[in-house]
Motif scaffolding. Structure first.
Motif, mmCIF file in Angstrom:
data_model
loop_
_atom_site.group_PDB
_atom_site.id
_atom_site.type_symbol
_atom_site.label_atom_id
_atom_site.label_comp_id
_atom_site.label_asym_id
_atom_site.label_seq_id
_atom_site.Cartn_x
_atom_site.Cartn_y
_atom_site.Cartn_z
ATOM 1 N N LYS A 3 -11.355 15.408 17.873
ATOM 2 C CA LYS A 3 -11.498 14.824 16.537
ATOM 3 C C LYS A 3 -12.290 13.521 16.570
ATOM 4 N N GLN A 4 -11.981 12.633 17.466
ATOM 5 C CA GLN A 4 -12.668 11.343 17.516
ATOM 6 C C GLN A 4 -14.150 11.515 17.851
ATOM 7 N N GLU A 5 -14.446 12.408 18.772
ATOM 8 C CA GLU A 5 -15.853 12.695 19.097
ATOM 9 C C GLU A 5 -16.579 13.271 17.885
ATOM 10 N N ALA A 6 -15.902 14.145 17.159
ATOM 11 C CA ALA A 6 -16.485 14.738 15.955
ATOM 12 C C ALA A 6 -16.755 13.669 14.904
ATOM 13 N N ILE A 7 -15.818 12.758 14.724
ATOM 14 C CA ILE A 7 -15.998 11.678 13.748
ATOM 15 C C ILE A 7 -17.193 10.810 14.122
ATOM 16 N N GLU A 8 -17.352 10.513 15.389
ATOM 17 C CA GLU A 8 -18.495 9.704 15.825
ATOM 18 C C GLU A 8 -19.818 10.401 15.521
ATOM 19 N N GLN A 9 -19.868 11.713 15.701
ATOM 20 C CA GLN A 9 -21.075 12.464 15.374
ATOM 21 C C GLN A 9 -21.302 12.488 13.859
ATOM 22 N N MET A 10 -20.227 12.667 13.106
ATOM 23 C CA MET A 10 -20.316 12.683 11.653
ATOM 24 C C MET A 10 -20.847 11.353 11.124
ATOM 25 N N LEU A 63 -20.934 21.140 17.083
ATOM 26 C CA LEU A 63 -22.078 20.879 16.223
ATOM 27 C C LEU A 63 -22.360 22.125 15.398
ATOM 28 N N PHE A 64 -22.662 21.926 14.133
ATOM 29 C CA PHE A 64 -22.987 23.047 13.248
ATOM 30 C C PHE A 64 -24.393 23.517 13.558
#
Length: 68
Positions: A3-10, A63-64
């Motif tokens: 989740k945290q890695e995803a938030i950083e990418q977002m 990543l989408f």
């Protein structure tokens, strides 16, 4: 990714998907820190995450990839 890695990418404007999302669903963040979904819906991070609290939302992000 977690989740945290995803938030950083977002935060960088990168589209992220989750293993529970359909193949066309993604989420990202705009320059104001708001969550933006694939259908154009915009909400606060608190609103987006309030229903995604179980442990299954801590991992399973990627990543989408668009299929053009």
């Amino acid at each position: 990714m977690n989740k945290q890695e995803a938030i950083e990418q977002m935060k960088k404007g990168i589209k992220i998907t989750h293993e529970w999302f359909s193949k066309d669903e993604w989420v990202t963040m705009n320059s104001r820190g708001e969550i933006v979904l694939e259908d154009g819906f915009i909400c606060s991070p608190n609103e987006f995450w309030q229903w995604r609290t179980s442990g299954t939302w801590n991992n399973g992000y990627s990543l989408f990839e668009t299929n053009n």
